[in-house]
Write a protein that holds these residues in place. Structure first.
Motif, PDB file in Angstrom:
ATOM      1  N   PHE A  60       2.126  -7.384   5.006  1.00 53.42           N
ATOM      2  CA  PHE A  60       3.180  -5.927   3.729  1.00 53.42           C
ATOM      3  C   PHE A  60       2.840  -7.351   2.421  1.00 53.42           C
ATOM      4  N   THR A  61       3.228  -7.047   1.334  1.00 55.72           N
ATOM      5  CA  THR A  61       3.180  -7.277   0.558  1.00 55.72           C
ATOM      6  C   THR A  61       4.279  -8.185   0.160  1.00 55.72           C
ATOM      7  N   ILE A  62       4.546  -9.418  -0.626  1.00 56.09           N
ATOM      8  CA  ILE A  62       6.072  -9.597  -0.847  1.00 56.09           C
ATOM      9  C   ILE A  62       6.525  -8.979  -1.709  1.00 56.09           C
ATOM     10  N   ALA A  79      10.101   3.890   7.508  1.00 57.44           N
ATOM     11  CA  ALA A  79       8.929   4.663   6.110  1.00 57.44           C
ATOM     12  C   ALA A  79       8.300   3.625   6.295  1.00 57.44           C
ATOM     13  N   LEU A  80       7.860   2.580   5.917  1.00 52.48           N
ATOM     14  CA  LEU A  80       7.623   1.297   4.944  1.00 52.48           C
ATOM     15  C   LEU A  80       5.985   1.128   6.228  1.00 52.48           C
ATOM     16  N   LYS A  87      -2.130   3.587   5.260  1.00 51.80           N
ATOM     17  CA  LYS A  87      -3.272   2.667   4.102  1.00 51.80           C
ATOM     18  C   LYS A  87      -3.844   2.498   5.016  1.00 51.80           C
ATOM     19  N   ILE A  88      -3.913   1.112   5.925  1.00 56.58           N
ATOM     20  CA  ILE A  88      -4.334   0.840   6.732  1.00 56.58           C
ATOM     21  C   ILE A  88      -5.217   1.657   7.618  1.00 56.58           C
ATOM     22  N   MET A  92      -9.275   1.776   7.258  1.00 56.33           N
ATOM     23  CA  MET A  92     -10.302   2.197   8.151  1.00 56.33           C
ATOM     24  C   MET A  92     -11.590   3.326   7.799  1.00 56.33           C
ATOM     25  N   GLN A  93     -11.081   4.222   6.881  1.00 54.63           N
ATOM     26  CA  GLN A  93     -11.598   4.865   6.880  1.00 54.63           C
ATOM     27  C   GLN A  93     -12.961   5.309   5.943  1.00 54.63           C
TER      28      GLN A  93
END
Length: 114
Positions: A60-62, A79-80, A87-88, A92-93
């Motif tokens: 997670f970003t700040i 949800a986050l 996103k990960i 990876m794709q």
């Protein structure tokens, strides 16, 4: 109450990280002594510090961590996490496609050598 060094050992977050989290408004000390400016944390800060450490470990970003901390009910956390998971997966794709391109490039170089 825990001094910052004690709290750092307890939570696994460095003193520098704790200071930074206070600076950006993520995790404020429960008390700052007016004379010597020592920072003190309480048991209520412990859960939040562990959560921040876990979120940071999950990438997670700040800004994302601020969203979680702002929503004190943590309703948006799932949800986050799902958004972060997608996103990960997408990253990876892309990396797998790059690997395939590298392998194909290496293979084409080997074929020319023969």
């Amino acid at each position: 109450m825990y001094k910052i060094s004690e709290f750092s050992q307890l939570t696994g977050l460095s003193k520098e990280t704790l200071r930074y989290y206070a600076e950006v408004g993520l995790l404020e000390p429960a008390y700052i002594h007016p004379d010597n400016h020592y920072r003190y944390y309480d048991d209520g800060s412990y859960f939040l510090a562990l959560l921040l450490g876990k979120l940071r470990g999950l990438g997670f970003t700040i800004q994302e961590m601020k969203k979680v901390m702002k929503d004190e009910s943590f309703l948006q956390l799932e949800a986050l996490l799902l958004e972060k998971r997608k996103k990960i997966h997408d990253e990876m794709q892309v990396l797998q496609e790059r690997l395939a391109d590298i392998d194909a490039f290496l293979e084409s170089g080997r074929e020319e050598d023969q």
